[in-house]
Motif scaffolding. Sequence first.
Motif, PDB file in Angstrom:
ATOM      1  N   VAL A  60      32.989  24.420  42.226  1.00  0.00           N
ATOM      2  CA  VAL A  60      33.853  23.001  42.807  1.00  0.00           C
ATOM      3  C   VAL A  60      32.644  21.762  43.614  1.00  0.00           C
ATOM      4  N   GLY A  61      31.594  22.796  44.389  1.00  0.00           N
ATOM      5  CA  GLY A  61      30.423  21.458  45.196  1.00  0.00           C
ATOM      6  C   GLY A  61      29.661  20.838  43.694  1.00  0.00           C
ATOM      7  N   THR A  62      28.800  19.879  44.074  1.00  0.00           N
ATOM      8  CA  THR A  62      28.139  19.076  42.836  1.00  0.00           C
ATOM      9  C   THR A  62      27.428  20.036  42.768  1.00  0.00           C
ATOM     10  N   GLY A  63      26.581  19.720  41.255  1.00  0.00           N
ATOM     11  CA  GLY A  63      25.015  20.884  41.004  1.00  0.00           C
ATOM     12  C   GLY A  63      24.234  19.672  40.739  1.00  0.00           C
ATOM     13  N   GLY A  64      22.600  20.165  40.876  1.00  0.00           N
ATOM     14  CA  GLY A  64      22.214  19.318  40.917  1.00  0.00           C
ATOM     15  C   GLY A  64      21.237  19.734  39.336  1.00  0.00           C
ATOM     16  N   THR A  65      19.895  19.022  39.492  1.00  0.00           N
ATOM     17  CA  THR A  65      18.581  19.554  38.321  1.00  0.00           C
ATOM     18  C   THR A  65      18.151  19.800  39.227  1.00  0.00           C
ATOM     19  N   ARG A  66      16.809  20.267  38.602  1.00  0.00           N
ATOM     20  CA  ARG A  66      15.483  20.989  39.675  1.00  0.00           C
ATOM     21  C   ARG A  66      14.756  19.863  40.232  1.00  0.00           C
ATOM     22  N   PHE A  67      15.382  18.039  39.811  1.00  0.00           N
ATOM     23  CA  PHE A  67      15.167  16.865  39.769  1.00  0.00           C
ATOM     24  C   PHE A  67      15.616  16.884  41.582  1.00  0.00           C
ATOM     25  N   ALA A  68      16.636  16.388  41.242  1.00  0.00           N
ATOM     26  CA  ALA A  68      17.677  16.014  42.254  1.00  0.00           C
ATOM     27  C   ALA A  68      19.149  16.485  42.043  1.00  0.00           C
ATOM     28  N   THR A 320      39.195  49.144  21.359  1.00  0.00           N
ATOM     29  CA  THR A 320      39.116  49.998  22.824  1.00  0.00           C
ATOM     30  C   THR A 320      37.561  49.436  23.317  1.00  0.00           C
ATOM     31  N   ASN A 321      38.112  49.388  25.223  1.00  0.00           N
ATOM     32  CA  ASN A 321      37.128  48.875  25.641  1.00  0.00           C
ATOM     33  C   ASN A 321      37.122  48.051  25.691  1.00  0.00           C
ATOM     34  N   PHE A 322      37.983  46.818  25.633  1.00  0.00           N
ATOM     35  CA  PHE A 322      38.192  45.508  25.043  1.00  0.00           C
ATOM     36  C   PHE A 322      39.334  44.806  26.322  1.00  0.00           C
ATOM     37  N   ASN A 323      38.408  44.909  27.305  1.00  0.00           N
ATOM     38  CA  ASN A 323      39.157  44.165  28.342  1.00  0.00           C
ATOM     39  C   ASN A 323      37.910  42.711  29.003  1.00  0.00           C
ATOM     40  N   PRO A 324      37.737  42.014  28.520  1.00  0.00           N
ATOM     41  CA  PRO A 324      37.401  40.513  29.315  1.00  0.00           C
ATOM     42  C   PRO A 324      37.220  39.932  29.946  1.00  0.00           C
ATOM     43  N   ALA A 325      36.330  39.630  31.220  1.00  0.00           N
ATOM     44  CA  ALA A 325      37.218  38.745  32.075  1.00  0.00           C
ATOM     45  C   ALA A 325      36.059  37.420  32.042  1.00  0.00           C
ATOM     46  N   TYR A 326      36.684  36.690  31.981  1.00  0.00           N
ATOM     47  CA  TYR A 326      36.805  35.019  31.780  1.00  0.00           C
ATOM     48  C   TYR A 326      36.400  34.142  33.254  1.00  0.00           C
ATOM     49  N   MET A 327      34.887  33.524  33.091  1.00  0.00           N
ATOM     50  CA  MET A 327      34.815  33.302  34.356  1.00  0.00           C
ATOM     51  C   MET A 327      34.050  31.772  33.650  1.00  0.00           C
ATOM     52  N   LEU A 328      34.697  30.472  34.487  1.00  0.00           N
ATOM     53  CA  LEU A 328      33.924  29.242  34.070  1.00  0.00           C
ATOM     54  C   LEU A 328      32.202  29.222  35.069  1.00  0.00           C
ATOM     55  N   ASP A 329      31.401  28.840  34.413  1.00  0.00           N
ATOM     56  CA  ASP A 329      30.239  28.945  34.759  1.00  0.00           C
ATOM     57  C   ASP A 329      29.082  27.766  34.709  1.00  0.00           C
ATOM     58  N   GLN A 330      29.685  26.887  35.083  1.00  0.00           N
ATOM     59  CA  GLN A 330      28.414  25.168  35.090  1.00  0.00           C
ATOM     60  C   GLN A 330      28.348  24.831  36.747  1.00  0.00           C
ATOM     61  N   SER A 331      27.615  23.370  35.766  1.00  0.00           N
ATOM     62  CA  SER A 331      26.912  22.938  37.185  1.00  0.00           C
ATOM     63  C   SER A 331      27.334  21.603  37.021  1.00  0.00           C
ATOM     64  N   HIS A 332      28.008  21.118  38.108  1.00  0.00           N
ATOM     65  CA  HIS A 332      28.569  19.889  37.739  1.00  0.00           C
ATOM     66  C   HIS A 332      27.563  18.462  38.006  1.00  0.00           C
ATOM     67  N   ASN A 333      26.878  17.809  37.729  1.00  0.00           N
ATOM     68  CA  ASN A 333      26.140  17.250  38.176  1.00  0.00           C
ATOM     69  C   ASN A 333      26.343  15.555  38.081  1.00  0.00           C
TER      70      ASN A 333
END
Length: 433
Positions: A60-68, A320-333
């Motif tokens: 939820v915070g603004t991300g960045g690249t390795r430049f800025a 069996t053993n199928f119980n996946p956890a779903y998450m978003l992992d993004q960088s909003h630049n």
Amino acid sequence: MAAHFEIDDSFIAEQNQKAHEWVEEDYEHLGKKLRRQNVDIEDLVSKAQQFRVAVPSWGVGTGGTRFARFAGIGEPRDIYEKLEDCATIFKLVCSTPAVSLHIPWDKPDDAATLREFASGRGLSFDAMNSNTFQDQPGHEHSYKFGSLTHPDKAVRDQAVAHNIECIEIGKTLGSKAHTVWIGDGGHFPGQQHFRHALERYLESMRDIYAALPDDWRVFMEHKFYEPAFYSTVINDWGTNYYCARELGPKAFCLVDLGHHAPNVNIEMIVGRLIQFGKLAGFHFNDSKYGDDDLDSGSIKPFQLFLIFNELVDAELNKITNFNPAYMLDQSHNVTDPIESLMMSAVELVRAYVQAHLVDRDALTEAQNNCDPLLALSILKQAFTTDVAPILAVARERAGGAIDPLNAYRQSGYRRRKAEERPSIKGVAVSGIV
Ligand code: RM4
Ligand code: MN
Ligand code: MN
């Protein structure tokens, strides 16, 4: 705390009123169309409502690249403000009731208070995430040359202790899983002894595994490069799978979509991990080149659908053993993170519902008859069905917005937050920089 601006239910209802008519019309039409295929549209609405994906606190915070990093207005300045934004996302799209915390970025002063604050907004906590890819103030040892796999046992111990601390915080928050991603690897040929580094990883992970409560799982995340540019210790799903097997039944392999080379058949990796009972779940994002952390479904929507096709197949077959956890992992630049997270959550529900539209009996028949063209066309029929009315109805019935993006913009939320949250000069408060 002074009253903070929130989007209220009556505002959402008012916005929905404007779109209600066309949604009804489109829903009815789609319902008729699906009936011809022997599909009950109401079943798909309940599927859409059951789908859940966690939001990352750091997203939820603004991300960045390795430049800025280009800060946005009204950015959350602490974990409480981040949770306010997560609650807003949840309110509008209804499929994101959990938040995944990164420690120490979002380390709470008091975990019990944070849990209470979250549950007051209908939020709970998903998997914990450790950070041993950066040095932290006050740390005795540096992770410059690795953490859980560092040649020096003292560094490894510090990294293990940090992971155990995350689990401890997670216990108070009501979390049930811990995710480990390390940046360990080599930048140059010869820098690292491949076998020894992996042996050290397993040794460290065994200590972390031993600290897991009985009803917890540990998720390990592979990544083929970055920050290490030549070799990475947990570089691919095969290595990840080997480690999960070595560690035991509570260890699983997490698939972050951006952690594969371009053109890798990720849906097949997903199928393999399902078959071997070791799929932890996902960090959803999209990419063009590497770990670009772009919004889910923005670059390769068909791939996303094919991944969900594997997941729905496993769900329907009660693997069996199928119980996946779903998450978003993004960088909003360059976008408003709330908008990106809402739209990404919507893209996932879309892919999930479309995957439920696949005529599985017909697909099996086409496979058994060695008919590739028919098999593909069965998948394509599901993928090209516009399920937007199903998603809109699912949200509206749950009290969310028919059009989350428009409702969010009309509410003036970001502007209000800009007034409430003047930025702290000189402090990098959020984002992956
Ligand atoms: C890594 C990986 C981890 C995430 C960090 C910020 O590339 O995806 O899951 O926690 O980035
Ligand atoms: Mn990730
Ligand atoms: Mn990543």
